[in-house]
Motif scaffolding. Structure first.
Motif, mmCIF file in Angstrom:
data_model
loop_
_atom_site.group_PDB
_atom_site.id
_atom_site.type_symbol
_atom_site.label_atom_id
_atom_site.label_comp_id
_atom_site.label_asym_id
_atom_site.label_seq_id
_atom_site.Cartn_x
_atom_site.Cartn_y
_atom_site.Cartn_z
ATOM 1 N N LEU A 115 0.831 -1.209 0.000
ATOM 2 C CA LEU A 115 0.000 0.000 0.000
ATOM 3 C C LEU A 115 0.861 1.253 0.000
ATOM 4 C CD1 LEU A 115 -2.813 -1.001 2.521
ATOM 5 C CD2 LEU A 115 -2.994 -0.821 0.041
ATOM 6 N N VAL A 116 1.966 1.230 0.747
ATOM 7 C CA VAL A 116 2.864 2.387 0.763
ATOM 8 C C VAL A 116 3.402 2.668 -0.635
ATOM 9 C CG1 VAL A 116 5.113 3.212 1.581
ATOM 10 C CG2 VAL A 116 3.504 2.172 3.185
ATOM 11 N N LEU A 117 3.755 1.621 -1.365
ATOM 12 C CA LEU A 117 4.232 1.807 -2.738
ATOM 13 C C LEU A 117 3.146 2.420 -3.612
ATOM 14 C CD1 LEU A 117 6.172 -1.563 -3.228
ATOM 15 C CD2 LEU A 117 7.125 0.694 -2.724
ATOM 16 N N VAL A 118 1.899 1.986 -3.415
ATOM 17 C CA VAL A 118 0.782 2.564 -4.168
ATOM 18 C C VAL A 118 0.650 4.051 -3.848
ATOM 19 C CG1 VAL A 118 -1.714 2.529 -4.492
ATOM 20 C CG2 VAL A 118 -0.457 0.378 -4.325
ATOM 21 N N TYR A 119 0.741 4.399 -2.568
ATOM 22 C CA TYR A 119 0.596 5.804 -2.172
ATOM 23 C C TYR A 119 1.743 6.658 -2.709
ATOM 24 C CZ TYR A 119 -2.859 3.888 1.069
ATOM 25 O OH TYR A 119 -3.933 3.238 1.622
ATOM 26 N N LEU A 120 2.940 6.088 -2.784
ATOM 27 C CA LEU A 120 4.067 6.843 -3.343
ATOM 28 C C LEU A 120 3.801 7.204 -4.803
ATOM 29 C CD1 LEU A 120 7.117 4.928 -1.822
ATOM 30 C CD2 LEU A 120 6.338 7.238 -1.256
ATOM 31 N N VAL A 121 3.181 6.302 -5.530
ATOM 32 C CA VAL A 121 2.831 6.584 -6.925
ATOM 33 C C VAL A 121 1.759 7.670 -7.004
ATOM 34 C CG1 VAL A 121 1.897 5.572 -9.046
ATOM 35 C CG2 VAL A 121 3.472 4.256 -7.627
ATOM 36 N N MET A 122 0.947 7.797 -5.943
ATOM 37 C CA MET A 122 -0.170 8.748 -5.941
ATOM 38 C C MET A 122 0.181 10.093 -5.310
ATOM 39 S SD MET A 122 -3.238 6.154 -4.748
ATOM 40 C CE MET A 122 -4.464 7.484 -4.742
ATOM 41 N N ILE A 123 1.448 10.337 -5.004
ATOM 42 C CA ILE A 123 1.831 11.552 -4.283
ATOM 43 C C ILE A 123 1.309 12.814 -4.978
ATOM 44 C CG2 ILE A 123 3.808 13.049 -3.817
ATOM 45 C CD1 ILE A 123 5.306 10.690 -2.765
ATOM 46 N N ARG A 124 1.423 12.889 -6.294
ATOM 47 C CA ARG A 124 0.953 14.089 -7.005
ATOM 48 C C ARG A 124 -0.542 14.297 -6.802
ATOM 49 N NH1 ARG A 124 3.994 14.231 -12.930
ATOM 50 N NH2 ARG A 124 6.131 14.483 -12.123
ATOM 51 N N ASP A 125 -1.303 13.205 -6.775
ATOM 52 C CA ASP A 125 -2.751 13.317 -6.544
ATOM 53 C C ASP A 125 -3.035 13.896 -5.165
ATOM 54 O OD1 ASP A 125 -3.229 12.150 -9.028
ATOM 55 O OD2 ASP A 125 -3.182 10.133 -8.192
ATOM 56 N N PHE A 126 -2.279 13.450 -4.166
ATOM 57 C CA PHE A 126 -2.500 13.943 -2.809
ATOM 58 C C PHE A 126 -2.091 15.414 -2.674
ATOM 59 C CE2 PHE A 126 -1.824 9.326 -1.480
ATOM 60 C CZ PHE A 126 -3.192 9.093 -1.353
ATOM 61 N N LEU A 127 -1.001 15.791 -3.343
ATOM 62 C CA LEU A 127 -0.512 17.167 -3.226
ATOM 63 C C LEU A 127 -1.473 18.179 -3.838
ATOM 64 C CD1 LEU A 127 3.304 16.703 -3.975
ATOM 65 C CD2 LEU A 127 2.204 17.094 -1.759
ATOM 66 N N ARG A 128 -2.328 17.727 -4.747
ATOM 67 C CA ARG A 128 -3.294 18.645 -5.366
ATOM 68 C C ARG A 128 -4.514 18.903 -4.488
ATOM 69 N NH1 ARG A 128 -1.964 15.880 -10.410
ATOM 70 N NH2 ARG A 128 -3.713 14.449 -10.075
ATOM 71 N N VAL A 129 -4.671 18.149 -3.404
ATOM 72 C CA VAL A 129 -5.853 18.291 -2.556
ATOM 73 C C VAL A 129 -5.678 19.490 -1.628
ATOM 74 C CG1 VAL A 129 -7.283 17.198 -0.799
ATOM 75 C CG2 VAL A 129 -6.285 15.815 -2.636
ATOM 76 N N PRO A 130 -6.625 20.450 -1.624
ATOM 77 C CA PRO A 130 -6.533 21.571 -0.675
ATOM 78 C C PRO A 130 -6.561 21.059 0.761
ATOM 79 C CG PRO A 130 -8.229 21.970 -2.339
ATOM 80 C CD PRO A 130 -7.826 20.540 -2.477
ATOM 81 N N PHE A 131 -5.966 21.836 1.668
ATOM 82 C CA PHE A 131 -5.919 21.378 3.060
ATOM 83 C C PHE A 131 -7.327 21.234 3.629
ATOM 84 C CE2 PHE A 131 -6.099 22.164 7.609
ATOM 85 C CZ PHE A 131 -5.283 21.135 8.050
#
Length: 224
Positions: free
Chosen positions: A143-159
Motif C-alpha cells: 500500500l505504501v508503494l501505491v501511495y508513493l505513486v499517488m503523491i501528485r494526486d495527494f498534493l493537489r488536494v486543498p488542506f
C-alpha cells in the motif's frame, strides 16, 4: 497515553487503557448497530469508517504488556474480522463509484492502518514478529508503494481535516517497519528505516503546521 504511562505508572496505564477500551467498544457497537438498522448509500462508505470499527486492533499493543492477554486477543479478533468484512465494501465503492470528494482523498491512506497496526499487535500478543506479522507488514508495504505513486494526486488536494488521515497510518507503519527490521535484518534496512521515519515525521509536522494556520486564519472545521 496508556503506553506512555506503562514504564512510570502501570496502574494508571491500566486504568487509562481500560477506559479507552470501553469507550471504543461503545462507539463501535453504536455504529455497527446503526449500520444494521439503516442501509447506507454507497457515497456514505468512506475510509474513516474503519477507525471506530477496526481500531480495536490498537488495544492489544499495550493490553498485552499490561497483562490483559485474554481480552487483548478478543479485541484483536473483533478488529480483524471487522476489517476483512468492511474493507471490501469500501474498496467496492471506491472502485465502482461514486468517486470520493477531492478533500476526502487523503483518507485513502487510512487503508494502511489496519495491516500495519495488526502486524504490531500480533507481534506483541505472540512475543515475536512472526510470519503472519510479516505477511501483514508485506501488504502494508504494498500500500505504501501505491501511495508513493499517488503523491501528485495527494498534493493537489486543498488542506482539510482529512489530511490527518495521513498521520496515524504512516506512524504505525514506521513502528511496524522497526519491529520487522529487528527480526529480519538486512544491509539495506538502515537507510530505508531512516527514510520511513523521516517521511512520517515530516507528514506529521506539515499537517500540524497547516492545521494551526487554518485555525489562526479562522477557517478550520468549516462546513463544505
Amino acid at each position: 497515553m496508556a503506553g506512555g504511562a506503562i514504564p512510570y505508572a502501570p496502574d494508571l496505564a491500566a486504568s487509562i487503557w481500560s477506559i479507552a477500551v470501553v469507550l471504543h467498544l461503545g462507539v463501535g457497537v453504536w455504529l455497527f448497530r446503526s449500520l444494521l438498522n439503516a442501509p447506507r448509500e454507497a457515497a456514505a462508505l468512506t475510509p474513516p469508517l474503519l477507525i471506530p470499527l477496526v481500531g480495536n486492533v490498537v488495544a492489544p499493543i499495550f493490553g498485552a504488556r499490561l497483562g490483559f492477554t485474554g481480552l487483548s486477543w478478543m479485541l484483536f479478533g473483533i478488529g480483524i474480522v471487522l476489517w476483512v468484512s468492511v474493507q471490501p465494501l469500501l474498496l467496492g465503492r471506491i472502485f465502482s463509484g461514486p468517486p470520493l470528494p477531492e478533500r476526502l482523498r487523503p483518507t485513502l491512506v487510512i487503508f494502511l492502518a489496519p495491516p500495519a497496526v495488526s502486524s504490531v499487535a500480533l507481534a506483541q500478543l505472540t512475543g515475536s514478529f512472526g510470519p503472519v506479522s510479516l505477511a501483514l507488514f508485506g501488504y502494508a508495504t504494498f500500500l505504501v508503494l501505491v501511495y508513493l505513486v499517488m503523491i501528485r494526486d495527494f498534493l493537489r488536494v486543498p488542506f482539510a481535516m482529512s489530511w490527518w488521515g495521513l498521520t496515524f497510518p504512516t506512524a504505525t507503519f514506521t513502528v511496524a517497519a522497526l519491529l520487522a527490521a529487528e527480526s529480519y535484518s538486512a544491509d539495506w534496512q538502515a537507510p530505508a528505516l531512516w527514510f520511513v521515519l523521516a517521511a512520517a515525521s515530516a507528514i506529521l509536522a506539515v499537517v500540524t503546521a497547516r492545521t494551526l494556520k487554518a485555525l489562526f486564519d479562522g477557517h478550520l472545521l468549516q462546513p463544505e
